[in-house]
Design a protein around this motif. Sequence first.
Motif, PDB file in Angstrom:
ATOM      1  N   ALA B   6      -1.216  -2.605  -9.787  1.00 46.93           N
ATOM      2  CA  ALA B   6      -2.122  -3.223  -9.163  1.00 46.93           C
ATOM      3  C   ALA B   6      -3.145  -2.775  -8.606  1.00 46.93           C
ATOM      4  N   GLU B   7      -4.044  -3.005  -8.577  1.00 45.92           N
ATOM      5  CA  GLU B   7      -5.686  -1.960  -7.934  1.00 45.92           C
ATOM      6  C   GLU B   7      -5.230  -1.313  -6.453  1.00 45.92           C
ATOM      7  N   PHE B   8      -5.431  -0.251  -6.665  1.00 47.51           N
ATOM      8  CA  PHE B   8      -6.178   0.097  -5.115  1.00 47.51           C
ATOM      9  C   PHE B   8      -6.262   1.085  -5.501  1.00 47.51           C
ATOM     10  N   GLY B   9      -6.955   2.049  -4.349  1.00 44.84           N
ATOM     11  CA  GLY B   9      -8.316   2.780  -4.042  1.00 44.84           C
ATOM     12  C   GLY B   9      -7.734   4.020  -3.488  1.00 44.84           C
ATOM     13  N   VAL B  10      -7.433   5.291  -3.828  1.00 43.20           N
ATOM     14  CA  VAL B  10      -7.748   6.493  -3.820  1.00 43.20           C
ATOM     15  C   VAL B  10      -8.393   6.990  -2.930  1.00 43.20           C
ATOM     16  N   LEU B  11      -7.950   8.068  -1.110  1.00 42.53           N
ATOM     17  CA  LEU B  11      -8.718   9.135  -0.984  1.00 42.53           C
ATOM     18  C   LEU B  11      -8.397  10.184  -0.570  1.00 42.53           C
ATOM     19  N   LEU B  12      -9.115  11.129  -1.049  1.00 42.30           N
ATOM     20  CA  LEU B  12      -7.837  12.124  -1.341  1.00 42.30           C
ATOM     21  C   LEU B  12      -8.762  13.240  -0.373  1.00 42.30           C
ATOM     22  N   ASP B  13      -7.948  13.945   0.807  1.00 44.43           N
ATOM     23  CA  ASP B  13      -8.482  15.055   1.258  1.00 44.43           C
ATOM     24  C   ASP B  13      -8.716  16.139   0.373  1.00 44.43           C
ATOM     25  N   ARG B  36      -7.817   9.205 -11.268  1.00 39.09           N
ATOM     26  CA  ARG B  36      -8.604   8.563 -11.388  1.00 39.09           C
ATOM     27  C   ARG B  36      -8.661   7.337 -12.274  1.00 39.09           C
ATOM     28  N   GLY B  37      -7.229   8.206 -13.384  1.00 42.12           N
ATOM     29  CA  GLY B  37      -7.012   6.781 -14.342  1.00 42.12           C
ATOM     30  C   GLY B  37      -6.318   6.120 -13.725  1.00 42.12           C
ATOM     31  N   LEU B  38      -5.393   6.086 -12.779  1.00 42.51           N
ATOM     32  CA  LEU B  38      -4.143   5.320 -12.507  1.00 42.51           C
ATOM     33  C   LEU B  38      -5.219   3.749 -11.308  1.00 42.51           C
ATOM     34  N   ALA B  39      -6.262   5.199 -10.186  1.00 43.60           N
ATOM     35  CA  ALA B  39      -6.904   4.600  -9.427  1.00 43.60           C
ATOM     36  C   ALA B  39      -7.723   3.184  -9.965  1.00 43.60           C
ATOM     37  N   GLY B  40      -7.816   1.668  -8.855  1.00 47.76           N
ATOM     38  CA  GLY B  40      -9.255   1.799  -9.423  1.00 47.76           C
ATOM     39  C   GLY B  40     -10.313   2.123  -8.422  1.00 47.76           C
ATOM     40  N   ASP B  41     -10.427   3.119  -7.556  1.00 48.61           N
ATOM     41  CA  ASP B  41     -11.957   4.057  -7.007  1.00 48.61           C
ATOM     42  C   ASP B  41     -11.114   5.124  -6.819  1.00 48.61           C
ATOM     43  N   LEU B  42     -11.398   5.682  -6.068  1.00 42.50           N
ATOM     44  CA  LEU B  42     -11.414   7.107  -5.801  1.00 42.50           C
ATOM     45  C   LEU B  42     -12.628   7.648  -4.910  1.00 42.50           C
ATOM     46  N   ARG B  43     -12.093   8.356  -3.774  1.00 43.07           N
ATOM     47  CA  ARG B  43     -13.436   8.810  -2.794  1.00 43.07           C
ATOM     48  C   ARG B  43     -12.449  10.558  -2.336  1.00 43.07           C
ATOM     49  N   LEU B  44     -13.371  11.617  -2.551  1.00 41.40           N
ATOM     50  CA  LEU B  44     -12.781  12.633  -1.504  1.00 41.40           C
ATOM     51  C   LEU B  44     -12.839  13.153  -0.109  1.00 41.40           C
ATOM     52  N   VAL B  45     -12.604  12.509   0.223  1.00 41.95           N
ATOM     53  CA  VAL B  45     -12.664  12.730   2.031  1.00 41.95           C
ATOM     54  C   VAL B  45     -12.256  14.008   2.311  1.00 41.95           C
ATOM     55  N   MET B 204      -4.401   7.231   1.402  1.00 44.32           N
ATOM     56  CA  MET B 204      -5.022   8.566   1.868  1.00 44.32           C
ATOM     57  C   MET B 204      -3.740   9.403   1.724  1.00 44.32           C
ATOM     58  N   ILE B 205      -4.847  10.302   0.972  1.00 45.63           N
ATOM     59  CA  ILE B 205      -3.433  11.860   0.847  1.00 45.63           C
ATOM     60  C   ILE B 205      -4.205  12.954   1.832  1.00 45.63           C
ATOM     61  N   GLY B 206      -3.393  13.395   2.537  1.00 46.43           N
ATOM     62  CA  GLY B 206      -3.916  14.869   2.809  1.00 46.43           C
ATOM     63  C   GLY B 206      -2.309  15.431   3.379  1.00 46.43           C
ATOM     64  N   ASP B 207      -3.760  16.905   4.003  1.00 48.91           N
ATOM     65  CA  ASP B 207      -2.347  17.853   4.546  1.00 48.91           C
ATOM     66  C   ASP B 207      -1.705  17.682   5.597  1.00 48.91           C
ATOM     67  N   ASP B 208      -2.880  17.609   6.866  1.00 52.57           N
ATOM     68  CA  ASP B 208      -2.978  17.389   8.031  1.00 52.57           C
ATOM     69  C   ASP B 208      -2.424  15.539   8.538  1.00 52.57           C
ATOM     70  N   VAL B 224      -0.162   9.323   2.980  1.00 50.79           N
ATOM     71  CA  VAL B 224       0.809  10.156   1.921  1.00 50.79           C
ATOM     72  C   VAL B 224       0.274  11.871   2.194  1.00 50.79           C
ATOM     73  N   LEU B 225       1.886  12.276   2.316  1.00 51.79           N
ATOM     74  CA  LEU B 225       1.788  13.897   3.559  1.00 51.79           C
ATOM     75  C   LEU B 225       2.147  14.682   2.137  1.00 51.79           C
ATOM     76  N   VAL B 226       1.350  15.675   1.953  1.00 53.74           N
ATOM     77  CA  VAL B 226       1.548  16.847   1.233  1.00 53.74           C
ATOM     78  C   VAL B 226       1.742  18.207   1.854  1.00 53.74           C
ATOM     79  N   ARG B 227       2.875  19.564   1.214  1.00 53.24           N
ATOM     80  CA  ARG B 227       3.453  20.255   1.788  1.00 53.24           C
ATOM     81  C   ARG B 227       2.145  21.324   1.667  1.00 53.24           C
ATOM     82  N   THR B 228       0.681  21.597   1.647  1.00 48.23           N
ATOM     83  CA  THR B 228       0.440  21.878   0.856  1.00 48.23           C
ATOM     84  C   THR B 228      -0.729  22.730   2.321  1.00 48.23           C
ATOM     85  N   GLY B 229      -1.851  23.596   2.020  1.00 43.63           N
ATOM     86  CA  GLY B 229      -3.292  23.931   2.976  1.00 43.63           C
ATOM     87  C   GLY B 229      -2.399  23.978   4.701  1.00 43.63           C
ATOM     88  N   LYS B 230      -2.811  22.695   5.201  1.00 40.97           N
ATOM     89  CA  LYS B 230      -2.505  23.116   6.876  1.00 40.97           C
ATOM     90  C   LYS B 230      -0.979  22.600   7.590  1.00 40.97           C
TER      91      LYS B 230
END
Lengths: 262, 262
Positions: B6-13, B36-45, B204-208, B224-230
């Motif tokens: 399915a077309e979905f976008g990714v926002l990545l901290d 980048r291959g999976l997502a319809g579009d991606l932004r780094l936020v 949205m994928i982030g550590d905060d 989606v929360l990652v267990r790295t960084g903050k």
Amino acid sequence: MGAATAEFGVLLDIDGVLYVGDEPIAGAHDALAELRGLAGDLRLVTNTTSRSRREVAEHLGRLGFDASIAEIITPAAMAVRHCEEQGHESVELVVSEGLREDLAALPTPSPSASVDAVILGDVGDRFDAALLNRVFRRLMDGAELIALQHNRYWLRKDGLTLDVGAYAAALEYATGREAIVVGKPSREFFDAALAELGLEQAVMIGDDVEADVGGAMAAGLAGVLVRTGKFLQKALPPEVTPTAIVDSIADVPAMLARIFSR
Amino acid sequence: MGAATAEFGVLLDIDGVLYVGDEPIAGAHDALAELRGLAGDLRLVTNTTSRSRREVAEHLGRLGFDASIAEIITPAAMAVRHCEEQGHESVELVVSEGLREDLAALPTPSPSASVDAVILGDVGDRFDAALLNRVFRRLMDGAELIALQHNRYWLRKDGLTLDVGAYAAALEYATGREAIVVGKPSREFFDAALAELGLEQAVMIGDDVEADVGGAMAAGLAGVLVRTGKFLQKALPPEVTPTAIVDSIADVPAMLARIFSR
């Protein structure tokens, strides 16, 4: 009338009630003398954080008002009282030079030692990131923030200027903890002033409907608003209804004599 | 698996998700390529207010991540968008030098002219009474306060340091008006990021957990929360339940492929 009067105390705001700038309010000298005769005891209560009690008394003297230093209650005096009650052993002062003599009773820390509290007054253009970060780190290490007042801003000669309350708000937001406010309109301020009077009934007379009248009434005192000083710039907020509103301090003695005579 | 997705976008901290300091997270390079291959579009936020988009892209490049300036969304970019939408004709910038290039599209005032808005970023040790009073008077004259972010404090090399949110809080208290916050977790930030993606679904994928995950979920995205960084320094506040929690960005592509394959 010659009738006996019930024992009551008077708390009197100074700036805007007895004088504005360097101009005494018409009739204020006589009114102060009459109030001393009517009241069981009287205190002069001001929210100034830039002048010491001695300086306030001297300024009153220059304008022809007789007042002793012991009669004057300021946020600094309340801060000393609060710190003594809490048993604080080390208190950092962020205040103007003039105010330090009123805080001389407090134990101040060596630069590297931890502190139990920070007292925040108006330091004008000395507010900067280095100062605020130093205080912030003190608070994060567990110190209590004591704000001498919590006003939003004031009108300085060069324009509207952030007051202590704004800088306290920055520290409160960053730490997530509220400051202890020792000036008007805090409950603590009026409770302590009442304790000094040692009387069960008291009337607060002031030109600031929130800080003077609202604060006093919330603490169980009567609150009389005068239409001089700051009154002219402030609209009445609907949540405070003064016990009475009079044109000036000159009208207060007759009114109190009428209310308290029996 | 070769199944259509399915077309979905990714926002990545960025900071704490792709790297911490100057150390890439293990597996992050491959993960970014797979996303980048999976997502319809991606932004780094990112919520940075000290680096321009160009500087962010350069820093990513030095750490081996391929990213274009156009892919990077910062609070500064959101502030420009907001001012353009509002039709502001004069905007004062209180920001670090590095950030000015990202705000160059905005019309700045002559020193004496009135302004429609003030953009507040982190100016570090340049925060002082003169600066804050100048901004305060702008606001009292009707200008809007735009805060690039509203964080309480951050850990600088010399210790805990007040962040933009604390100075904004001082101005908000004094003026009685809330700042417009254009960084994460504001709704406006995520709405604008979604508009850039132009896709109906996004993750949205982030550590905060508050700024990244909570903000995104409040705007209708998956978080989606990652267990790295903050993540390591922050306890989970009970009011935010992430859509998913994973050990690191390295686990995200496989998870998204599973969820969105059909």
